[in-house]
Write a protein that holds these residues in place. Structure first.
Motif, PDB file in Angstrom:
ATOM      1  N   ARG A 300     -24.593 -15.817 -32.056  1.00  0.00           N
ATOM      2  CA  ARG A 300     -25.313 -15.000 -32.767  1.00  0.00           C
ATOM      3  C   ARG A 300     -24.605 -13.797 -33.264  1.00  0.00           C
ATOM      4  N   THR A 301     -23.766 -13.065 -32.419  1.00  0.00           N
ATOM      5  CA  THR A 301     -23.056 -12.115 -32.918  1.00  0.00           C
ATOM      6  C   THR A 301     -21.519 -12.297 -32.238  1.00  0.00           C
ATOM      7  N   LEU A 302     -20.716 -11.803 -32.987  1.00  0.00           N
ATOM      8  CA  LEU A 302     -19.187 -11.776 -32.236  1.00  0.00           C
ATOM      9  C   LEU A 302     -18.463 -10.498 -32.596  1.00  0.00           C
ATOM     10  N   GLU A 303     -17.942  -9.765 -31.683  1.00  0.00           N
ATOM     11  CA  GLU A 303     -16.898  -8.761 -31.673  1.00  0.00           C
ATOM     12  C   GLU A 303     -15.600  -8.953 -31.103  1.00  0.00           C
ATOM     13  N   SER A 304     -14.654  -8.636 -32.040  1.00  0.00           N
ATOM     14  CA  SER A 304     -13.311  -8.914 -31.533  1.00  0.00           C
ATOM     15  C   SER A 304     -12.560  -7.541 -31.142  1.00  0.00           C
ATOM     16  N   ALA A 305     -11.921  -7.649 -30.239  1.00  0.00           N
ATOM     17  CA  ALA A 305     -11.044  -6.340 -29.886  1.00  0.00           C
ATOM     18  C   ALA A 305      -9.679  -6.789 -29.708  1.00  0.00           C
ATOM     19  N   PRO A 306      -8.801  -6.475 -30.796  1.00  0.00           N
ATOM     20  CA  PRO A 306      -7.415  -6.747 -30.674  1.00  0.00           C
ATOM     21  C   PRO A 306      -6.733  -6.305 -29.501  1.00  0.00           C
ATOM     22  N   VAL A 307      -6.013  -6.963 -28.764  1.00  0.00           N
ATOM     23  CA  VAL A 307      -4.976  -6.450 -27.572  1.00  0.00           C
ATOM     24  C   VAL A 307      -3.585  -5.820 -27.931  1.00  0.00           C
TER      25      VAL A 307
END
Length: 336
Positions: A300-307
């Motif tokens: 339903r939702t997606l958050e991406s945090a680049p490493v």
């Protein structure tokens, strides 16, 4: 970049971190000397290190994935302080260097075992936001290697390297006497029996028997810390997803089969599924997010945090343990 022999060696060490070079050489079809030479080169050039780790359930530990937001001038100091603690692993700087991600282990049955979560972190200067997510179930990761490290060996070669397992011993907990052994293995999974005997006070024969028992029961597994950019993974990101509970298990099993992911776990919190993506470049990461993940309607939702940088991987960091800086910070929000 690594060639097929290097990749086979890395996969072999993940299967059994203590496998003799002679056995690895026989499986790879090269000499013992070649394996030893490649191993030394990977240690020097790829920061390769074999670490022996206790399976959390056997060790009576609970894992938490903690997200901290801090000012850009303090985030790196905080990340390094967390990395030097014995109860942390996988400390990463993400999201422009202002977010810290860390795995923290706490005792499963101790009411006072959450000092870092409840006391140390909330009182740390410079932190502006905290969230803690209990890892409920791991679908990919830990003893299961990322496929980017696991495609070099055939099924027959893998079977030749796999240590003996005893399914009847699955539920046996770790004994107090094992802690010194596991601490030594966390620093060097390939330490000699003589060195492990010195660390534990046991005889080398006792060390050998206990190692075999721990591996057979699944209480001990081996991981390989190394620079994954040499395997082509130059774009890394943590993915936080919200999935309807009825579909969570199905989606997680699907993601665990994706070559782009090295870690998939169900967690507590508003985002109940977390994954780590390793891709060749930002374009490949974009394609993965929009095409493969985008095709799963249950997400339903997606958050991406680049490493941006891994400060600490699975094994302990060098140097003495550090205390987190104390003091109030204007605007700091309490953990929820």
């Amino acid at each position: 970049m690594l060639d097929e022999i290097d990749r086979g060696l890395v996969q072999a060490l993940h299967i059994d971190g203590r496998a003799p070079f002679s056995r690895i050489g026989a499986v790879l079809g090269v000499s013992t000397q070649t394996v030893a030479r490649r191993y030394r080169r990977l240690c020097a050039q790829a920061s390769l290190r074999v670490v022996g780790l206790a399976e959390p359930r056997h060790a009576g530990r609970v894992q938490w994935l903690v997200r901290l937001t801090a000012g850009p001038h303090t985030a790196q100091d905080l990340a390094h302080a967390l990395a030097r603690r014995s109860d942390t692993s996988w400390v990463r700087l993400a999201s422009g260097g202002t977010e810290i991600l860390a795995v923290i282990q706490t005792p499963a049955d101790a009411s006072d075992g959450h000092a870092l979560l409840l006391h140390d972190i909330p009182r740390t200067a410079g932190i502006t936001a905290v969230s803690a997510h209990c890892l409920l179930h791991t679908y990919l990761g830990g003893p299961t290697a990322w496929r980017g490290r696991a495609g070099a060996l055939s099924e027959r070669q893998r079977r030749q390297l796999e240590p003996r397992r005893d399914e009847s011993a699955e539920s046996r907990p770790l004994a107090d006497a094992d802690h010194s052994l596991l601490t030594a293995l966390a620093h060097d999974g390939r330490a000699s029996h003589a060195d492990l005997a010195a660390a534990t006070g046991w005889s080398p024969a006792t060390v050998a028997r206990r190692l075999a028992d721990l591996q057979a029961s699944g209480a001990l597994f081996f991981d390989v810390d190394m620079n994954d950019t040499l395997l082509g993974a130059t774009a890394q990101a943590l993915l936080w997803m919200s999935v309807a509970p009825a579909h969570l298990d199905r989606v997680a099993h699907t993601l665990a089969g994706h070559d782009e992911l090295a870690f998939v776990a169900a967690t507590t919190g508003p985002t109940n599924l977390v994954a780590q993506a390793l891709c060749p470049d930002p374009g490949a990461l974009h394609d993965y997010l929009t095409r493969r993940l985008g095709a799963l309607d249950a997400i339903r939702t997606l958050e991406s945090a680049p490493v941006l940088r891994t400060v600490k991987a699975a094994g302990p960091s060098a140097g003495p343990a550090a205390s987190l800086p104390r003091g109030a910070s204007p605007g700091r929000r309490p953990a929820r």
